[in-house]
Design a protein around this motif. Structure first.
Motif, PDB file in Angstrom:
ATOM      1  N   LYS A  59       0.846  -1.188   0.000  1.00 54.22           N
ATOM      2  CA  LYS A  59       0.000   0.000   0.000  1.00 54.22           C
ATOM      3  C   LYS A  59       0.884   1.241   0.000  1.00 54.22           C
ATOM      4  N   CYS A  71       5.861   2.476   1.404  1.00 57.03           N
ATOM      5  CA  CYS A  71       5.024   1.409   0.855  1.00 57.03           C
ATOM      6  C   CYS A  71       4.862   0.365   1.945  1.00 57.03           C
ATOM      7  N   LEU A  72       3.632   0.212   2.434  1.00 58.66           N
ATOM      8  CA  LEU A  72       3.377  -0.688   3.550  1.00 58.66           C
ATOM      9  C   LEU A  72       3.318  -2.136   3.064  1.00 58.66           C
ATOM     10  N   ASP A  73       3.940  -3.052   3.828  1.00 53.18           N
ATOM     11  CA  ASP A  73       3.920  -4.468   3.451  1.00 53.18           C
ATOM     12  C   ASP A  73       2.492  -4.996   3.441  1.00 53.18           C
ATOM     13  N   TYR A  75      -1.507  -3.711   4.904  1.00 50.35           N
ATOM     14  CA  TYR A  75      -2.274  -2.631   5.532  1.00 50.35           C
ATOM     15  C   TYR A  75      -3.726  -3.084   5.652  1.00 50.35           C
ATOM     16  N   ASP A  85      -0.763  -1.687  10.282  1.00 50.19           N
ATOM     17  CA  ASP A  85       0.363  -1.736   9.349  1.00 50.19           C
ATOM     18  C   ASP A  85       1.288  -2.849   9.820  1.00 50.19           C
ATOM     19  N   GLU A  87       4.620  -4.972   9.146  1.00 53.55           N
ATOM     20  CA  GLU A  87       5.878  -4.839   8.420  1.00 53.55           C
ATOM     21  C   GLU A  87       6.857  -5.946   8.799  1.00 53.55           C
ATOM     22  N   HIS A 103       6.005   5.608  10.261  1.00 55.53           N
ATOM     23  CA  HIS A 103       4.917   4.780   9.739  1.00 55.53           C
ATOM     24  C   HIS A 103       3.603   5.120  10.434  1.00 55.53           C
ATOM     25  N   MET A 107       0.164   6.929   8.703  1.00 53.95           N
ATOM     26  CA  MET A 107      -1.192   6.376   8.786  1.00 53.95           C
ATOM     27  C   MET A 107      -2.165   7.411   9.343  1.00 53.95           C
ATOM     28  N   THR A 126       1.029  -0.100  14.462  1.00 51.53           N
ATOM     29  CA  THR A 126       2.212  -0.295  13.631  1.00 51.53           C
ATOM     30  C   THR A 126       2.959  -1.494  14.190  1.00 51.53           C
TER      31      THR A 126
END
Length: 265
Positions: A59, A71-73, A75, A85, A87, A103, A107, A126
């Protein structure tokens, strides 16, 4: 054997060695897989009634012009509107607390529109799954919360940061989950949802094809990072013309100039 055939065999060998704790493989595990995201988040947060209604991988968060994008792994959103989120951070450097803070803040910006009241800002989680025990005291999950230092009470701003110890093992669900995240073979995994998706990506022809495309992207990115490092070394040496650096690194002139600007800053 042709070069393409050799490369394909190398890709298959690399695929066999991938684990859920490898971020590119993890993104494919979670892609279009809300039940798996729900399972993992329930275990990590301890919220057994948590229901995920939406989950996206890779995302992009680019709301503020000029700000650093991320770029979130993975979400996700739950049924109460809370945001998650998730990660993967293989190295301690990637789990720097300032990164977790950023991060979390991104958000926040993403989830409050003009005209909304601040109290409408959703709770955010997070979550960094780190391959090693980041804090080194053996706990499965480290929970970071703001507190009022004078009263000793929680600040209750809705921000939650969790560090998951990827080295943790044990009979609990979190121990079993971290075991699975470090497995290369689906047959050795505890949770069928993870094992089933792993088998698809490593054994099903469609899944293997999907992963081979990802591995090709990984190879391209690794090659680019190598060429960027070569260009940076040449810039640091201070004895190469920009055109020489372009010729040797394979980067464009604009890319080399951008590296030069950052190097001289």
């Amino acid at each position: 054997m042709t070069t393409e055939e050799q490369k394909h065999l190398e890709d298959l060998q690399r695929l066999r060695g991938l684990r859920p704790i490898d971020d590119d493989f993890m993104r494919c595990l979670f892609k279009d897989n809300i039940p798996l995201a729900e399972l993992v988040l329930r275990i990590i947060t301890g919220k057994q009634d948590l229901t995920i209604t939406d989950c996206q991988t890779q995302k992009d968060m680019r709301r503020l012009a000029g700000a650093r994008s991320i770029c979130l792994d993975a979400y996700g959103t739950d049924s109460t509107g809370k945001k998650y989120d998730l990660e993967i951070q293989r190295a301690d450097k990637g789990a720097n607390p300032h990164r977790a803070r950023y991060h979390s803040s991104v958000m926040d910006v993403e989830n409050l529109d003009a005209g909304q009241e601040f109290c409408e800002l959703p709770d955010t989680y997070t979550i960094f799954i780190v391959e090693k025990d980041f804090y080194g005291i053996g706990k499965p999950v480290y929970s970071i919360e703001r507190i009022n230092l004078d009263t000793g009470k929680p600040f209750e701003d809705g921000e939650h940061i969790l560090y998951v110890n990827g080295e943790y093992r044990g009979a609990s669900d979190i121990g079993k989950l971290m075991h699975d995240f470090n497995c290369t073979d689906a047959n050795d995994m505890n949770f069928e949802l993870i094992a089933e998706r792993t088998r698809y990506l490593k054994e099903n022809p469609k899944g293997v094809s999907e992963m081979c495309k990802v591995i090709e992207d990984m190879r391209t990115q690794e090659r680019r990072e190598t060429m960027t490092e070569i260009a940076l070394r040449m810039l640091r040496a201070g004895k190469y013309a920009l055109e020489e650096i372009v010729s040797i690194s394979g980067l464009s002139l604009d890319e080399v100039k951008s590296l030069q600007t950052g190097h001289n800053a």
